[in-house]
Design an enzyme around this catalytic site. Structure first.
Site, PDB file in Angstrom:
ATOM      1  N   PRO A 164      15.926  32.138  -8.719  1.00 20.98           N
ATOM      2  CA  PRO A 164      15.018  31.432  -9.626  1.00 20.98           C
ATOM      3  C   PRO A 164      15.686  30.880 -10.884  1.00 20.98           C
ATOM      4  O   PRO A 164      16.588  31.508 -11.445  1.00 20.98           O
ATOM      5  CB  PRO A 164      13.984  32.511 -10.003  1.00 20.98           C
ATOM      6  CG  PRO A 164      14.632  33.806  -9.685  1.00 20.98           C
ATOM      7  CD  PRO A 164      15.556  33.548  -8.529  1.00 20.98           C
ATOM      8  N   ASN A 165      15.224  29.703 -11.242  1.00 21.85           N
ATOM      9  CA  ASN A 165      15.640  28.978 -12.462  1.00 21.85           C
ATOM     10  C   ASN A 165      17.039  28.380 -12.385  1.00 21.85           C
ATOM     11  O   ASN A 165      17.451  27.664 -13.297  1.00 21.85           O
ATOM     12  CB  ASN A 165      15.507  29.864 -13.717  1.00 21.85           C
ATOM     13  CG  ASN A 165      14.072  30.289 -13.946  1.00 21.85           C
ATOM     14  OD1 ASN A 165      13.185  29.432 -13.996  1.00 21.85           O
ATOM     15  ND2 ASN A 165      13.819  31.572 -14.045  1.00 21.85           N
ATOM     16  N   ARG A 177      19.469  24.313 -18.756  1.00 22.69           N
ATOM     17  CA  ARG A 177      18.963  25.642 -19.127  1.00 22.69           C
ATOM     18  C   ARG A 177      20.020  26.417 -19.923  1.00 22.69           C
ATOM     19  O   ARG A 177      21.092  26.719 -19.392  1.00 22.69           O
ATOM     20  CB  ARG A 177      18.638  26.404 -17.836  1.00 22.69           C
ATOM     21  CG  ARG A 177      18.294  27.851 -18.031  1.00 22.69           C
ATOM     22  CD  ARG A 177      18.333  28.606 -16.708  1.00 22.69           C
ATOM     23  NE  ARG A 177      17.926  29.967 -16.897  1.00 22.69           N
ATOM     24  CZ  ARG A 177      18.204  30.971 -16.069  1.00 22.69           C
ATOM     25  NH1 ARG A 177      18.870  30.746 -14.968  1.00 22.69           N
ATOM     26  NH2 ARG A 177      17.795  32.191 -16.337  1.00 22.69           N
ATOM     27  N   TYR A 198      24.945  29.315 -19.664  1.00 23.23           N
ATOM     28  CA  TYR A 198      25.164  29.010 -18.245  1.00 23.23           C
ATOM     29  C   TYR A 198      26.049  27.786 -18.014  1.00 23.23           C
ATOM     30  O   TYR A 198      26.360  27.462 -16.872  1.00 23.23           O
ATOM     31  CB  TYR A 198      23.814  28.829 -17.549  1.00 23.23           C
ATOM     32  CG  TYR A 198      22.969  30.088 -17.565  1.00 23.23           C
ATOM     33  CD1 TYR A 198      23.410  31.240 -16.916  1.00 23.23           C
ATOM     34  CD2 TYR A 198      21.757  30.143 -18.255  1.00 23.23           C
ATOM     35  CE1 TYR A 198      22.652  32.400 -16.944  1.00 23.23           C
ATOM     36  CE2 TYR A 198      20.992  31.300 -18.286  1.00 23.23           C
ATOM     37  CZ  TYR A 198      21.447  32.426 -17.634  1.00 23.23           C
ATOM     38  OH  TYR A 198      20.714  33.580 -17.645  1.00 23.23           O
ATOM     39  N   ASN A 224      23.637  34.385  -5.808  1.00 29.05           N
ATOM     40  CA  ASN A 224      23.281  34.525  -7.221  1.00 29.05           C
ATOM     41  C   ASN A 224      21.764  34.701  -7.256  1.00 29.05           C
ATOM     42  O   ASN A 224      21.020  33.723  -7.175  1.00 29.05           O
ATOM     43  CB  ASN A 224      23.695  33.301  -8.039  1.00 29.05           C
ATOM     44  CG  ASN A 224      23.383  33.490  -9.512  1.00 29.05           C
ATOM     45  OD1 ASN A 224      22.628  34.404  -9.883  1.00 29.05           O
ATOM     46  ND2 ASN A 224      23.939  32.655 -10.371  1.00 29.05           N
ATOM     47  N   ALA A 262      17.162  36.269 -11.870  1.00 28.38           N
ATOM     48  CA  ALA A 262      16.464  37.432 -12.420  1.00 28.38           C
ATOM     49  C   ALA A 262      16.040  38.441 -11.347  1.00 28.38           C
ATOM     50  O   ALA A 262      15.791  39.614 -11.665  1.00 28.38           O
ATOM     51  CB  ALA A 262      15.248  36.970 -13.215  1.00 28.38           C
ATOM     52  N   HIS A 310      17.588  42.001 -11.073  1.00 28.65           N
ATOM     53  CA  HIS A 310      17.163  43.160 -11.859  1.00 28.65           C
ATOM     54  C   HIS A 310      15.814  43.727 -11.402  1.00 28.65           C
ATOM     55  O   HIS A 310      15.326  44.685 -11.994  1.00 28.65           O
ATOM     56  CB  HIS A 310      17.102  42.759 -13.343  1.00 28.65           C
ATOM     57  CG  HIS A 310      18.246  41.874 -13.754  1.00 28.65           C
ATOM     58  ND1 HIS A 310      19.556  42.310 -13.745  1.00 28.65           N
ATOM     59  CD2 HIS A 310      18.299  40.562 -14.130  1.00 28.65           C
ATOM     60  CE1 HIS A 310      20.353  41.315 -14.116  1.00 28.65           C
ATOM     61  NE2 HIS A 310      19.614  40.240 -14.357  1.00 28.65           N
ATOM     62  N   GLU A 316      27.809  39.420  -4.698  1.00 32.71           N
ATOM     63  CA  GLU A 316      26.835  39.116  -5.755  1.00 32.71           C
ATOM     64  C   GLU A 316      27.543  38.298  -6.825  1.00 32.71           C
ATOM     65  O   GLU A 316      28.667  38.633  -7.219  1.00 32.71           O
ATOM     66  CB  GLU A 316      26.317  40.432  -6.351  1.00 32.71           C
ATOM     67  CG  GLU A 316      25.408  40.259  -7.560  1.00 32.71           C
ATOM     68  CD  GLU A 316      25.030  41.605  -8.190  1.00 32.71           C
ATOM     69  OE1 GLU A 316      25.347  42.671  -7.608  1.00 32.71           O
ATOM     70  OE2 GLU A 316      24.430  41.596  -9.270  1.00 32.71           O
ATOM     71  N   HIS A 375      27.189  35.963 -10.553  1.00 31.89           N
ATOM     72  CA  HIS A 375      26.477  35.516 -11.755  1.00 31.89           C
ATOM     73  C   HIS A 375      27.371  34.622 -12.581  1.00 31.89           C
ATOM     74  O   HIS A 375      28.570  34.905 -12.730  1.00 31.89           O
ATOM     75  CB  HIS A 375      26.058  36.711 -12.616  1.00 31.89           C
ATOM     76  CG  HIS A 375      25.215  37.694 -11.884  1.00 31.89           C
ATOM     77  ND1 HIS A 375      23.884  37.491 -11.636  1.00 31.89           N
ATOM     78  CD2 HIS A 375      25.529  38.867 -11.303  1.00 31.89           C
ATOM     79  CE1 HIS A 375      23.409  38.512 -10.943  1.00 31.89           C
ATOM     80  NE2 HIS A 375      24.389  39.364 -10.725  1.00 31.89           N
ATOM     81  N   SER A 435      26.940  34.163 -15.896  1.00 31.38           N
ATOM     82  CA  SER A 435      27.147  34.845 -17.173  1.00 31.38           C
ATOM     83  C   SER A 435      27.644  36.271 -16.946  1.00 31.38           C
ATOM     84  O   SER A 435      27.503  36.823 -15.844  1.00 31.38           O
ATOM     85  CB  SER A 435      25.833  34.875 -17.967  1.00 31.38           C
ATOM     86  OG  SER A 435      24.871  35.662 -17.294  1.00 31.38           O
ATOM     87  N   ARG A 462      25.129  41.175 -22.123  1.00 27.69           N
ATOM     88  CA  ARG A 462      23.882  40.561 -22.592  1.00 27.69           C
ATOM     89  C   ARG A 462      22.811  41.637 -22.836  1.00 27.69           C
ATOM     90  O   ARG A 462      23.144  42.759 -23.193  1.00 27.69           O
ATOM     91  CB  ARG A 462      23.432  39.502 -21.572  1.00 27.69           C
ATOM     92  CG  ARG A 462      24.484  38.386 -21.393  1.00 27.69           C
ATOM     93  CD  ARG A 462      24.042  37.350 -20.389  1.00 27.69           C
ATOM     94  NE  ARG A 462      22.814  36.681 -20.837  1.00 27.69           N
ATOM     95  CZ  ARG A 462      22.054  35.925 -20.034  1.00 27.69           C
ATOM     96  NH1 ARG A 462      22.406  35.741 -18.774  1.00 27.69           N
ATOM     97  NH2 ARG A 462      20.963  35.356 -20.499  1.00 27.69           N
TER      98      ARG A 462
HETATM   99  C1  DQA Z   1      22.191  35.012 -13.782  1.00 30.09           C
HETATM  100  C2  DQA Z   1      21.993  36.227 -14.696  1.00 30.09           C
HETATM  101  C3  DQA Z   1      20.579  36.756 -14.601  1.00 30.09           C
HETATM  102  O1  DQA Z   1      20.416  37.867 -15.456  1.00 30.09           O
HETATM  103  C4  DQA Z   1      19.600  35.681 -15.002  1.00 30.09           C
HETATM  104  O2  DQA Z   1      18.279  36.148 -14.848  1.00 30.09           O
HETATM  105  C5  DQA Z   1      19.796  34.407 -14.283  1.00 30.09           C
HETATM  106  C6  DQA Z   1      21.156  33.941 -14.061  1.00 30.09           C
HETATM  107  C7  DQA Z   1      23.585  34.372 -13.979  1.00 30.09           C
HETATM  108  O3  DQA Z   1      23.991  33.596 -13.115  1.00 30.09           O
HETATM  109  O4  DQA Z   1      24.247  34.614 -14.992  1.00 30.09           O
HETATM  110  O5  DQA Z   1      18.848  33.699 -13.957  1.00 30.09           O
HETATM  111  O6  DQA Z   1      22.100  35.437 -12.441  1.00 30.09           O
END
Ligand code: DQA
Length: 148
Positions: A9-10, A17, A22, A73, A76, A79, A97, A99, A101, A106
């Protein structure tokens, strides 16, 4: 066989964003670079994004049935998602996995991952370049040549 690269998501909003966290590359930019790198290594990529947990579960299952490896990836859902944890446990291809960031640097709620115990490795904090690192690592795992 195809290497699956799945985004949660996102991540469709990458580029606009929170670019200070990011980066400025869009998901499309990342997909194109990854495609080109995979082609150089003689591999094919299935690069996808969904905002929906169940769709991601379906794609993880598909990767397990048809793919050679998987980079995920989960955004959210990292978590929160026991469903993604279970889906990853159910497949036996190499899985990473990923990410953009550094989730450990964080907010405290990002330090727990339901995904990490169900994958071979975790890459975080390298920005878009992490996708290339994941591809390289997956190819090594798939070819069973982790180190020269
Ligand atoms: C993320 C890190 C996650 O905590 C966050 O919710 C994201 C992006 C990352 O790629 O850094 O949506 O997965």
């Amino acid at each position: 066989m195809t290497i699956y690269v799945l985004n949660g998501p996102n991540l469709n909003l990458l580029g606009s964003r929170e670019p200070e966290i990011y980066g400025r590359a869009s998901l499309d930019d990342i997909g194109k670079v990854l495609d080109a790198e995979a082609a150089k290594a003689g591999r094919k990529i299935a690069f996808r994004q969904s905002n929906h947990e169940g769709v991601l579960v379906d794609w993880v299952q598909e990767a397990g049935a048809k793919g050679a490896g998987l980079a995920l990836n989960p955004g959210a859902y990292t978590h929160t998602s026991i469903a993604l944890h279970d889906a990853l446990k159910a497949i036996s291809i190499p899985k990473i996995e990923l990410h953009l960031s550094n989730v450990h640097a964080r907010e405290a709620f990002r330090r727990h991952s339901y995904i990490s115990p169900a994958v071979d490795g975790v890459i975080c904090g390298l920005g878009a370049a992490g996708y290339l690192t994941a591809l390289d690592a997956l190819i090594r795992l798939i070819d069973k040549k982790p180190f020269p």
